[in-house]
Write a protein that holds these residues in place. Structure first.
Motif, PDB file in Angstrom:
ATOM      1  N   ARG A 147       0.835  -1.196   0.000  1.00  0.00           N
ATOM      2  CA  ARG A 147       0.000   0.000   0.000  1.00  0.00           C
ATOM      3  C   ARG A 147       0.874   1.251   0.000  1.00  0.00           C
ATOM      4  NH1 ARG A 147      -1.847   2.882   4.574  1.00  0.00           N
ATOM      5  NH2 ARG A 147      -3.524   4.300   3.974  1.00  0.00           N
ATOM      6  N   ASN A 148       1.865   1.237   0.857  1.00  0.00           N
ATOM      7  CA  ASN A 148       2.782   2.371   0.942  1.00  0.00           C
ATOM      8  C   ASN A 148       4.035   1.983   0.158  1.00  0.00           C
ATOM      9  OD1 ASN A 148       4.529   4.387   1.659  1.00  0.00           O
ATOM     10  ND2 ASN A 148       4.163   4.238   3.868  1.00  0.00           N
ATOM     11  N   LEU A 149       4.170   2.483  -1.047  1.00  0.00           N
ATOM     12  CA  LEU A 149       5.292   2.054  -1.893  1.00  0.00           C
ATOM     13  C   LEU A 149       6.467   3.004  -1.773  1.00  0.00           C
ATOM     14  CD1 LEU A 149       3.534   0.926  -5.191  1.00  0.00           C
ATOM     15  CD2 LEU A 149       4.206  -0.459  -3.215  1.00  0.00           C
ATOM     16  N   THR A 150       7.643   2.417  -1.759  1.00  0.00           N
ATOM     17  CA  THR A 150       8.880   3.192  -1.748  1.00  0.00           C
ATOM     18  C   THR A 150       9.427   3.233  -3.168  1.00  0.00           C
ATOM     19  OG1 THR A 150       9.374   2.460   0.490  1.00  0.00           O
ATOM     20  CG2 THR A 150      11.236   3.245  -0.810  1.00  0.00           C
ATOM     21  N   PHE A 151       9.940   4.365  -3.568  1.00  0.00           N
ATOM     22  CA  PHE A 151      10.622   4.452  -4.866  1.00  0.00           C
ATOM     23  C   PHE A 151      11.725   5.482  -4.755  1.00  0.00           C
ATOM     24  CE2 PHE A 151       8.237   8.295  -6.022  1.00  0.00           C
ATOM     25  CZ  PHE A 151       7.088   8.141  -5.267  1.00  0.00           C
ATOM     26  N   TYR A 196      11.433   8.219  -1.960  1.00  0.00           N
ATOM     27  CA  TYR A 196      10.117   8.812  -1.758  1.00  0.00           C
ATOM     28  C   TYR A 196       9.135   7.699  -1.399  1.00  0.00           C
ATOM     29  CZ  TYR A 196      12.327  12.368  -4.709  1.00  0.00           C
ATOM     30  OH  TYR A 196      13.193  13.291  -5.234  1.00  0.00           O
ATOM     31  N   TRP A 197       7.968   8.069  -0.986  1.00  0.00           N
ATOM     32  CA  TRP A 197       6.920   7.071  -0.789  1.00  0.00           C
ATOM     33  C   TRP A 197       5.608   7.646  -1.267  1.00  0.00           C
ATOM     34  CZ3 TRP A 197       2.888   8.533   2.379  1.00  0.00           C
ATOM     35  CH2 TRP A 197       3.145   9.603   3.278  1.00  0.00           C
ATOM     36  N   GLN A 198       4.665   6.758  -1.518  1.00  0.00           N
ATOM     37  CA  GLN A 198       3.335   7.197  -1.912  1.00  0.00           C
ATOM     38  C   GLN A 198       2.349   6.096  -1.543  1.00  0.00           C
ATOM     39  OE1 GLN A 198       2.020  10.077  -3.022  1.00  0.00           O
ATOM     40  NE2 GLN A 198       0.014   9.077  -3.057  1.00  0.00           N
ATOM     41  N   ILE A 199       1.225   6.518  -0.984  1.00  0.00           N
ATOM     42  CA  ILE A 199       0.168   5.566  -0.645  1.00  0.00           C
ATOM     43  C   ILE A 199      -0.624   5.249  -1.912  1.00  0.00           C
ATOM     44  CG2 ILE A 199      -1.966   5.248   0.693  1.00  0.00           C
ATOM     45  CD1 ILE A 199       0.543   5.249   2.428  1.00  0.00           C
ATOM     46  N   THR A 200      -0.854   3.959  -2.132  1.00  0.00           N
ATOM     47  CA  THR A 200      -1.624   3.532  -3.298  1.00  0.00           C
ATOM     48  C   THR A 200      -3.077   3.301  -2.886  1.00  0.00           C
ATOM     49  OG1 THR A 200      -1.119   1.212  -2.853  1.00  0.00           O
ATOM     50  CG2 THR A 200       0.374   2.397  -4.321  1.00  0.00           C
ATOM     51  N   GLY A 202       2.685  -5.388   8.667  1.00  0.00           N
ATOM     52  CA  GLY A 202       2.822  -3.953   8.757  1.00  0.00           C
ATOM     53  C   GLY A 202       4.056  -3.478   8.070  1.00  0.00           C
ATOM     54  N   TYR A 203       4.316  -2.269   8.236  1.00  0.00           N
ATOM     55  CA  TYR A 203       5.299  -1.637   7.421  1.00  0.00           C
ATOM     56  C   TYR A 203       6.548  -1.393   8.208  1.00  0.00           C
ATOM     57  CZ  TYR A 203       7.241   1.178   3.888  1.00  0.00           C
ATOM     58  OH  TYR A 203       8.078   1.654   2.922  1.00  0.00           O
ATOM     59  N   TYR A 204       7.646  -2.021   7.819  1.00  0.00           N
ATOM     60  CA  TYR A 204       8.903  -1.413   8.164  1.00  0.00           C
ATOM     61  C   TYR A 204       9.337  -1.556   9.588  1.00  0.00           C
ATOM     62  CZ  TYR A 204      11.458   1.964   5.302  1.00  0.00           C
ATOM     63  OH  TYR A 204      12.315   2.594   4.472  1.00  0.00           O
ATOM     64  N   ALA A 205       8.515  -2.188  10.419  1.00  0.00           N
ATOM     65  CA  ALA A 205       8.836  -2.119  11.827  1.00  0.00           C
ATOM     66  C   ALA A 205       9.855  -3.185  12.202  1.00  0.00           C
ATOM     67  CB  ALA A 205       7.572  -2.276  12.654  1.00  0.00           C
TER      68      ALA A 205
HETATM   69  C1  LIG Z   1       5.099   5.305   4.173  1.00  0.00           C
HETATM   70  O1  LIG Z   1       6.393   4.803   4.428  1.00  0.00           O
HETATM   71  C2  LIG Z   1       7.370   5.785   4.738  1.00  0.00           C
HETATM   72  C3  LIG Z   1       8.685   5.099   4.911  1.00  0.00           C
HETATM   73  O2  LIG Z   1       9.267   4.902   3.681  1.00  0.00           O
HETATM   74  C4  LIG Z   1       6.981   6.532   5.976  1.00  0.00           C
HETATM   75  O3  LIG Z   1       7.938   7.532   6.245  1.00  0.00           O
HETATM   76  C5  LIG Z   1       5.633   7.145   5.762  1.00  0.00           C
HETATM   77  O4  LIG Z   1       5.214   7.780   6.947  1.00  0.00           O
HETATM   78  C6  LIG Z   1       4.614   6.082   5.384  1.00  0.00           C
HETATM   79  N1  LIG Z   1       3.364   6.734   5.098  1.00  0.00           N
HETATM   80  C7  LIG Z   1       2.245   6.413   5.699  1.00  0.00           C
HETATM   81  C8  LIG Z   1       1.043   7.253   5.390  1.00  0.00           C
HETATM   82  O5  LIG Z   1       2.174   5.483   6.476  1.00  0.00           O
END
Ligand SMILES: *[C@@H]1O[C@H](CO)[C@@H](O)[C@H](O)[C@H]1NC(C)=O
Ligand SMILES: *[C@@H]1O[C@H](CO)[C@@H](O)[C@H](O)[C@H]1NC(C)=O
Ligand SMILES: *[C@@H]1O[C@H](CO)[C@@H](O)[C@H](O)[C@H]1NC(C)=O
Ligand SMILES: *[C@@H]1O[C@H](CO)[C@@H](O)[C@H](O)[C@H]1NC(C)=O
Ligand SMILES: *[C@@H]1O[C@H](CO)[C@@H](O)[C@H](O)[C@H]1NC(C)=O
Length: 584
Positions: free
Chosen positions: A265-269, A278-282, A511-514
């Motif tokens: 959902r949250n893509l890194t590019f 950068y990142w962007q929510i899809t 989840g993301y990145y944790a």
């Molecule tokens: C998406 O991921 C980035 C890390 O690359 C983070 O800094 C950012 O807060 C995230 N955005 C959301 C809305 O979770």
């Protein structure tokens, strides 16, 4: 005992070799997986991986070892003519090295050549020092391999070779983000490790760079299993999109079942020249995660959009492979679900775009080479405009146009509703009426400029390498003296036999990145009782490894003089002790 079973295995391999083929008939073909593919001119080339097939009518074993063999040549398929997956013909081309799985491929379209690097040596055999191989096609579906020397050989020889990194290339530079190094990816390596950072290879100057904290879109995180794709038509320099993959601990055997996953959902590019991330929510039908080992192929539409096709992959947490497919449309950052694969679940396929609007999926498996691929020759096609899976390639297909559902999304002005992560990102994805985005239309230089080192600019390597392995400094300090990472308890070794799914549901982290430091699995081990060079922790076919006494010693130690906690890798293993041992 070990050597006896090894000899027995080699003996069997040799006896069978005469009849096996790298390109069996459609009737004999069973499974292919782990190949790397690219397109040059009228040919698709693919290399590496493994294959299983009927031999004198005998069905390959469901057992993982024995049913699959190394693919010993590079193959090509002619795409100047139409074919079906049942009547397609392959050409085989000699390759000067022993087979590998999961090589990465970088393609220099201008020069009409490609490179392969890394990957894991099948069963850890016939390994060499770090080498980059270049393939020069002959224009008729053949070609020759040659070693490509590095412009900076000292740096190159010190690079860790890995598999499962996220790789792609721009017109002049190849990139690989993260990856998993093991005793089968790197000669004399005695422990598994996910790599932090990103390596860049300039295909014009032959200069290599290892950027760790300096230029990785994921900062200091060690990642593996993600996929990457270069989108040429947005941003001042194009952009490299990353999808999926896992965050691993920097030290220790990557534990794929409990690692945290990147969501889709949250893509890194990142910009391949400035390396700024950068990142962007899809939005839309976001592909489920965790998802590693999926494949991507890209298509530029006539109206300056760009779509990335994503298929399959593996969910390590819940122990299954995906059979689904999705299309990410840019600039809308909207996902559209495509029909599921008609040929079942698969991971570690190679995907390429061919014939203007068709995706060709080569190989892939559902954890075993002993189940016959429903797709003839392991090949599947997908028509991006019709949004349909096919079993034939059409050499005369019309230009790529977006599928109707994606077109509708744009004609409904949904693009206006995108919530951009920043104005800079919005600018990069702005489409001005009918003009393709031009470099000057993007980015305010004050925001796109960055003080980060750039691979193309010849920044001294010292400035970026040898840096901090940031997130683990605290843990490393605890570790302090000489640590040797012992592999996790035998009974939780990740999936040594892909045919036997481990229902290891102990983890619900996602989840993301944790990256969770509490999951760093450290164990103190006596160097004298550590393991021999270890096979990759994400196995497809390899024998189980036994724990033995003696052998390889590889240790990390902290250099207390280096204030920021630089980890130094010591390899004290005598070469003759690096024996691969397996039992079957
Ligand atoms: C998406 O991921 C980035 C890390 O690359 C983070 O800094 C950012 O807060 C995230 N955005 C959301 C809305 O979770
Ligand atoms: C590739 O070569 C190895 C070693 O000679 C052999 O065991 C294997 O069967 C070969 N693979 C095929 C597909 O012929
Ligand atoms: C690889 O090693 C095997 C023995 O394990 C040997 O028979 C074979 O010739 C080697 N192949 C190459 C390409 O070096
Ligand atoms: C790049 O350098 C860092 C720091 O020395 C190291 O940890 C990392 O493994 C290197 N990457 C590769 C691919 O060699
Ligand atoms: C994939 O393998 C799993 C078991 O490992 C099995 O349940 C499933 O039916 C297989 N799927 C396909 C499409 O072969």
């Amino acid at each position: 005992m070990w050597s006896l079973s090894l000899v027995a295995l080699l003996g069997l391999g040799c006896a069978a070799a005469a009849q096996l083929s790298d390109a069996p008939t459609r009737q004999n073909f069973y499974r292919r997986g782990g190949a790397a593919a690219t397109v040059i001119g009228n040919y698709v080339y693919f290399d590496g991986g493994e294959i299983s097939q009927l031999l004198d009518g005998k069905v390959p074993s469901k057992q993982s070892y024995g049913s699959n063999s190394a693919v010993n040549s590079t193959l090509s398929i002619d795409i100047s003519k139409s074919w079906t997956t049942s009547d397609v013909t392959f050409r085989t081309i000699d390759r000067p090295w022993w087979s590998k799985n999961n090589e990465l491929v970088w393609t220099d379209d201008e020069a009409g050549i490609f490179y392969v690097w890394g990957g894991s040596w099948l069963r850890g055999r016939n390994m060499t020092v770090n080498e980059l191989w270049k393939f020069t096609p002959d224009g008729n579906g053949g070609g020759t391999w040659a070693l490509e020397p590095a412009a900076n050989p000292e740096l190159f020889q010190g690079l860790h070779q890995a598999e499962y990194g996220a790789f792609t290339n721009t017109k002049d530079t190849g990139f690989v983000v993260g990856g998993a190094a093991s005793g089968w990816t790197e000669l004399h390596r005695a422990h598994n490790q996910a790599l932090p950072g990103m390596v860049a290879f300039n295909m014009k100057t032959k200069n290599w760079q290892n950027g760790t904290t300096g230029f990785s879109p994921y900062g200091t995180l060690a990642t593996a299993g993600a996929s990457a794709h270069f989108v040429p038509n947005f941003g001042p320099n194009g952009l490299i999109m990353l999808t999926g993959g896992m965050v691993h601990t920097i030290f220790g055997d990557p534990d794929w079942t409990t690692a945290n996953a990147f969501d889709l959902r949250n893509l890194t590019f990142f910009d391949p020249v400035t390396n700024k991330a950068y990142w962007q929510i899809t939005t839309g039908d976001i592909p489920p995660s965790p998802r590693s080992f999926s494949c991507l192929a890209g298509f530029q539409s006539s109206d300056s959009g760009y779509e990335i096709f994503l298929a399959g992959g593996r969910n390590h947490r819940d122990q299954f492979r995906y059979d689904d497919a999705y299309i990410l449309s840019l600039p809308g950052f909207v996902w559209t679900k495509a029909p599921d694969s008609p040929a079942g679940r698969r991971q570690l396929s190679a995907c390429v775009s061919v014939g203007k609007r068709q995706m060709l999926n080569i190989g892939g498996h559902n954890g075993s080479f002993g189940d016959q691929d429903p797709a003839p020759q392991g090949l599947l096609l997908f028509d991006m405009t019709e949004m349909k899976w096919k079993d034939s390639f059409n050499a005369d297909a019309a230009d790529y146009e977006r599928a109707a559902t994606i077109k509708t999304w744009y004609s409904d002005n949904s693009l206006d509703a995108v919530q951009w992560s920043s104005d800079e990102v919005r600018q990069m994805f702005k489409i001005k009426s009918t003009d393709p985005p031009s470099p000057s239309s993007t980015a305010d230089p004050s925001t796109s400029a960055t003080s980060e080192p750039q691979p193309q600019s010849g920044t001294p390597v010292g400035a970026i390498a040898g840096g901090v392995i940031g997130g683990v400094a605290g843990i490393a300090i605890l570790a302090a003296v000489v640590w040797m990472l012992m592999r996790r308890r035998r009974n939780t070794d990740p999936d040594p036999d892909p045919g036997l799914e481990v229902d290891d549901n102990q983890n619900t982290h996602g989840g993301y990145y944790a990256a969770d430091p509490s999951k760093q699995q450290w164990q103190q081990a006596s160097p004298a009782h550590s393991r021999p060079p270890v096979p990759p922790s994400e196995l497809t076919s390899e024998p189980e490894y036994a724990e033995i006494g003696g052998g390889a010693h590889n240790a990390y130690y902290m250099n207390p003089l280096l204030s920021q906690g630089t980890a130094v890798e010591m390899d004290a293993t005598p070469a003759h002790e690096r024996v691969h041992r397996g039992h079957f």
